[in-house]
Design a protein around this motif. Structure first.
Motif, short mmCIF file in Angstrom:
data_model
loop_
_atom_site.label_atom_id
_atom_site.label_comp_id
_atom_site.label_asym_id
_atom_site.label_seq_id
_atom_site.Cartn_x
_atom_site.Cartn_y
_atom_site.Cartn_z
N TRP A 185 0.84 -1.19 0.00
CA TRP A 185 0.00 0.00 0.00
C TRP A 185 0.87 1.24 0.00
CZ3 TRP A 185 -4.73 -0.95 -1.36
CH2 TRP A 185 -5.31 -2.17 -1.02
N TYR A 186 0.25 2.40 -0.23
CA TYR A 186 1.02 3.64 -0.43
C TYR A 186 1.93 3.94 0.76
CZ TYR A 186 2.10 8.57 -0.96
OH TYR A 186 2.77 9.76 -1.04
N ARG A 187 1.42 3.89 1.97
CA ARG A 187 2.24 4.23 3.14
C ARG A 187 3.41 3.26 3.29
NH1 ARG A 187 -1.96 5.96 8.03
NH2 ARG A 187 -2.81 7.83 6.98
N GLY A 188 3.16 2.00 2.99
CA GLY A 188 4.24 1.02 3.03
C GLY A 188 5.30 1.31 1.99
N VAL A 190 6.08 4.27 0.79
CA VAL A 190 6.83 5.45 1.25
C VAL A 190 7.85 5.06 2.31
CG1 VAL A 190 6.67 7.66 2.44
CG2 VAL A 190 5.00 7.08 0.67
N ALA A 191 7.41 4.29 3.30
CA ALA A 191 8.29 3.90 4.40
C ALA A 191 9.45 3.04 3.91
CB ALA A 191 7.50 3.16 5.48
N ARG A 192 9.15 2.09 3.05
CA ARG A 192 10.19 1.20 2.54
C ARG A 192 11.16 1.94 1.62
NH1 ARG A 192 9.28 -4.41 2.81
NH2 ARG A 192 7.50 -4.95 4.12
N THR A 193 10.67 2.89 0.86
CA THR A 193 11.55 3.70 0.02
C THR A 193 12.49 4.54 0.87
OG1 THR A 193 9.87 3.82 -1.73
CG2 THR A 193 11.64 5.46 -1.80
N GLN A 194 11.95 5.07 1.97
CA GLN A 194 12.79 5.86 2.88
C GLN A 194 13.87 4.99 3.52
OE1 GLN A 194 9.66 7.35 5.40
NE2 GLN A 194 9.48 9.27 4.26
#
Length: 239
Positions: A185-188, A190-194
């Motif tokens: 999902w989107y939040r995942g 973002v977090a994984r990209t960070q």
């Protein structure tokens, strides 16, 4: 990168108010005219690795011809020579071309001019039997590759020695946190990209490992690997 994908990328960057001074791409035939027409103020460079690969592909084809087998031992050296030309031309197109053309003399063990003298200072492991005889079929085949008009024109866009090695390393690290075959999902995302970015930045800032004691104290540490793709032993630095 495909033509439309390249255009969208440039539009997104410029749409955010960022100024693009240099763009490095492959040798796709449609991107070059677009750069001249749409982005005349942007310095269009070619990625060194792509150009070196195209040169390397031409060499085996020439070497397979009759009486041209002497070219095979020089394939890797000519590719390395192109990288050296891009790294040491100091942004000078004419100097880059002069250094590139001098490889035809170097492979024949002919030393002429200041550029050729600097090349001969590069350590080589070619035996006496491997030198190409001027005028031989193998040497003439090399001349065809080196003096190809399209190649001579394109290598002028290697003056900044741009290559995407660090970007490809980042993409490799990113797949560890974002496997392509798994949905997030989107939040995942973002977090994984960070996390991938933090991991990559921490790794790239590391120093090279050195021996802390013994006779080799202070010397850099390397490991010897044998990539399946190149099938050649290479020394990789240990961070």
């Amino acid at each position: 990168m495909e033509r439309e994908g390249f255009k969208r990328c440039m539009e997104n960057i410029q749409g955010k108010g960022a100024k693009v001074n240099v763009v490095a791409t492959d040798r796709h035939v449609s991107i070059k005219p677009d750069m001249k027409r749409i982005y005349p103020d942007v310095d269009h460079q070619f990625e060194v690795c792509h150009l070196a690969k195209s040169v390397t592909k031409k060499r085996p084809e020439k070497a397979k011809k009759k009486d041209c087998s002497d070219l095979f031992p020089w394939i890797k050296s000519v590719s390395n020579h192109l990288w050296w030309c891009a790294d040491t031309c100091n942004g000078d197109k004419e100097l880059l071309q002069e250094k590139w053309k001098s490889i035809v003399h170097h492979t024949a063990n002919i030393i002429t001019g200041t550029v050729q003298n600097s090349i001969m200072n590069i350590p080589t492991h070619q035996s006496q039997e491997m030198w190409l005889r001027p005028g031989s079929p193998a040497h003439e085949a090399l001349n065809e590759v080196v003096f190809d008009q399209n190649l001579l024109k394109d290598i002028q866009q290697l003056t900044l020695s741009c290559h995407t090695g660090s970007l490809e390393v980042y993409h490799s690290v990113q797949t560890k946190y974002l496997p392509k075959r798994q949905h997030f999902w989107y939040r995942g995302m973002v977090a994984r990209t960070q996390l991938a970015t933090l991991d990559h930045n921490a790794s790239t800032s590391r120093d090279l490992a050195t021996a802390s004691r013994g006779e080799n104290k202070g010397e850099l540490h390397f490991k010897v690997v044998f990539p399946k793709r190149s099938k050649e032993w290479i020394a990789k630095p240990i961070m």
